[in-house]
Design an enzyme around this catalytic site. Sequence first.
Site, PDB file in Angstrom:
ATOM      1  N   GLU A 286      54.646  59.749  46.946  1.00  0.00           N
ATOM      2  CA  GLU A 286      55.324  58.439  46.543  1.00  0.00           C
ATOM      3  C   GLU A 286      56.731  58.803  46.999  1.00  0.00           C
ATOM      4  O   GLU A 286      57.567  58.239  46.231  1.00  0.00           O
ATOM      5  CB  GLU A 286      55.068  58.190  45.120  1.00  0.00           C
ATOM      6  CG  GLU A 286      53.838  57.669  44.616  1.00  0.00           C
ATOM      7  CD  GLU A 286      53.823  57.022  43.364  1.00  0.00           C
ATOM      8  OE1 GLU A 286      54.803  57.516  42.582  1.00  0.00           O
ATOM      9  OE2 GLU A 286      52.876  56.279  43.318  1.00  0.00           O
ATOM     10  N   ASP A 367      45.477  55.293  39.061  1.00  0.00           N
ATOM     11  CA  ASP A 367      46.785  55.168  38.338  1.00  0.00           C
ATOM     12  C   ASP A 367      46.756  54.570  37.116  1.00  0.00           C
ATOM     13  O   ASP A 367      47.045  53.249  36.807  1.00  0.00           O
ATOM     14  CB  ASP A 367      47.861  54.703  39.174  1.00  0.00           C
ATOM     15  CG  ASP A 367      49.425  54.842  38.768  1.00  0.00           C
ATOM     16  OD1 ASP A 367      49.532  55.724  37.773  1.00  0.00           O
ATOM     17  OD2 ASP A 367      50.132  54.349  39.369  1.00  0.00           O
ATOM     18  N   GLU A 395      51.856  50.875  30.794  1.00  0.00           N
ATOM     19  CA  GLU A 395      52.503  50.273  32.223  1.00  0.00           C
ATOM     20  C   GLU A 395      51.672  49.221  32.782  1.00  0.00           C
ATOM     21  O   GLU A 395      52.105  48.018  33.038  1.00  0.00           O
ATOM     22  CB  GLU A 395      52.407  51.640  33.262  1.00  0.00           C
ATOM     23  CG  GLU A 395      53.086  51.050  34.559  1.00  0.00           C
ATOM     24  CD  GLU A 395      52.985  52.375  35.603  1.00  0.00           C
ATOM     25  OE1 GLU A 395      52.807  53.279  35.068  1.00  0.00           O
ATOM     26  OE2 GLU A 395      53.367  51.756  36.743  1.00  0.00           O
TER      27      GLU A 395
HETATM   28  C1  GCU Z   1      53.038  55.109  38.667  1.00  0.00           C
HETATM   29  C2  GCU Z   1      54.287  54.424  38.170  1.00  0.00           C
HETATM   30  C3  GCU Z   1      55.368  55.252  38.707  1.00  0.00           C
HETATM   31  C4  GCU Z   1      55.421  56.892  38.444  1.00  0.00           C
HETATM   32  C5  GCU Z   1      54.088  57.293  39.045  1.00  0.00           C
HETATM   33  C6  GCU Z   1      53.892  58.583  38.553  1.00  0.00           C
HETATM   34  O1  GCU Z   1      52.816  54.910  40.114  1.00  0.00           O
HETATM   35  O2  GCU Z   1      54.225  53.007  38.462  1.00  0.00           O
HETATM   36  O3  GCU Z   1      56.479  54.657  37.945  1.00  0.00           O
HETATM   37  O4  GCU Z   1      56.562  57.353  39.125  1.00  0.00           O
HETATM   38  O5  GCU Z   1      53.011  56.582  38.692  1.00  0.00           O
HETATM   39  O6  GCU Z   1      53.169  58.752  37.855  1.00  0.00           O
HETATM   40  O7  GCU Z   1      54.425  59.589  39.442  1.00  0.00           O
END
Ligand code: GCU
Length: 684
Positions: A286, A367, A395
């Site tokens: 990410e 997720d 979440e």
């Molecule tokens: C999810 C979440 C993010 C977080 C990511 C992670 O995608 O929305 O906010 O950073 O998980 O676990 O690294």
Amino acid sequence: NATEGLPVYTAGQELAQGIEGIFGKKVDLDVDLATAGAGKSNGKGKGNGKGKGKGNNGHGHDRDTTATVGTVAAYVDSNPGAAAAGIPELADDGFYLRVSRGNVLILGQNERGALYGAFHYLSLLAQGNASDYTLASNPDAPIRWVNQWDNMQDGGTHGSVERGYGGDSIFFWDGKVRDDLTRAGLYARLLASIGVNAVVVNNVNADPKTLTPENMDGLARIANAFRPYGVQLGVSLNFASPQTLGGLDSFDPLDERVVEWWRDITDALYERIPDMAGYLVKASSEGQPGPLTYNRTLADGANLFARALKPHGGRVLFRAFVYDHTSLDEDKDWKADRAKAAVEYFDGLDGKFEDNVVIQIKYGPIDFQVREPASPLFSRLVRTASALELQITQEYLGQQAHLVYLAPMWKEILDFDFRVDGRPSRTADILNGKRFGRRRAGGYAGVANVGTNTTWLGSHLAMSNLYAFGRLAWDPSSEPESVLRDWIRLTFGDDPKVLDVITRMSMASWPAYENYSGNLGIQTLTDILLGHYGPNPASQDGNPWGQWTRADADSIGMDRTVWNGTGFSGQYPPEVAARFERIETTPDELLLWFHHVPYTHVLKSGKTVIQHFYDAHYEGSAVAQTFPRLWETLRGRVDDERFEHVLFRLEYQAGHALVWRDSINNFYFNKSGIPDARGRVGHH
Ligand code: GCU
């Protein structure tokens, strides 16, 4: 007293305070501390005089109550005759409890264990158990950590919490560690009472400036606040820090200057925090920097930190949540599948990790969805320790505005049997090292994300999830409902009506949420782009994040089969892979996770997929309608403040469940054009 500030001393204080609190008056309690440290020559020291004083001992007996609390070693040292008295062998952090005629002996394998024993004794006493008993309890796995996704600063002065719904960070403010860490200490107390032994205090999307000398000093202050409760501090790292903070022109994990930079940083941290737990690392995911930038493996990345930590006895929890959100194209590639990423990135690396590396794996391959099959990666790391990452903060699961008791879902993951080599291979037995005979056992990481709100998580009832996390991490064979009932009694007292209503609502909550958010394994049909809250099935396709449903006018679901789809099902060991490969042997609840079928496909239940959607959304939201009415029956039985706070949320949930129901049902009606057999959906 030299033992002040250490867990045994805390245990003595907690006992004195807890017993007094439970009986509502001073009790004649004499606490002896048995610690290996200073304060006595014979291993015994008086517990600070706290809790002493003449009076009724609360049991109605007219005699003194004594509590002895300490480590087994110190106790046996000062009571040589005790060695043979049947104290069993204990694991790290384990404890032994003997209650006899009101007198209690609490011994920990280590100081932390003694504190856990004291809390356990108090929790039984608070639930009305004043009988004599002897018990020993050991944790199933050594890693029982929580993660906080706390930002040091967010735009202005804010220390926000990513995916946190209980206020600002209790640790950070204005880019620094807060001056007042009272709540950090209270948090450690809360966590110690459920057996959690470490907190990673900053966001996995880590800010390099966490590691400035000033902030390292601040981290040491947090560790000081935790220490009396046996809670260790962990730090999330930003992989590019040698460059962004250190001024090097590289963060290549194999570059000797980078290695040295991390060694220096690690030494500097341990100089301040000699008992630091270790690191948590999110890398190459990410948009976060990582070893892949330099074509190095994830093992190269993890080992960089492991080697720096090893002389200090620290561990690195290296996250398996690795995927590339820039390369997934739903339209062009039927085989594209984010769910496959973790196993692919870790392929061939088992056995290449230093022995203080633990791979931290989210429970499912996507997720934190409302239902996912357990991540196949658990079954593939045979020589490498792993930890299960659960999300306590809700979440995708209603963000604490919806009551969703998560332990039943977690339990399904813990009990998931991978059938490695055709033998029983439950997730829990992989985590504790038993299944693969690993010396290095892993454990549990819970993303808690508490905040400054006085309820911690933003909702009173959501705290059952934090409690259950600790209980399941200690003993994964615990039953979610009995854990819940313990929590209710400890939180709201022993009124049977209160116990009954909260149990019923909580146990119904996950199935209800699944029904009105996303069923049949389609994932939580929430808004994927904005905040992960509320219904937005349209956002579940065409997004770059790879959380797709592949819904069109005729059909829906991710084909993850080997024969015709993404091949994800082939990542499981053969027996399980074969089961998910075929529609006939895939359970309905995961059908759309593994298969792409027409809306008219007939389920094992006899219903079509589309009719199941309609019905489940009506059923789930109808269950949510019962919550406020059930809660109303507790008026006067729960204090007004908590009663109103909870009622407000349950009424909101009941309303929002209708929004969910109608949004989802109308969306699929509009897409498929297939009417609801019961005439509820669409135009009338
Ligand atoms: C999810 C979440 C993010 C977080 C990511 C992670 O995608 O929305 O906010 O950073 O998980 O676990 O690294």
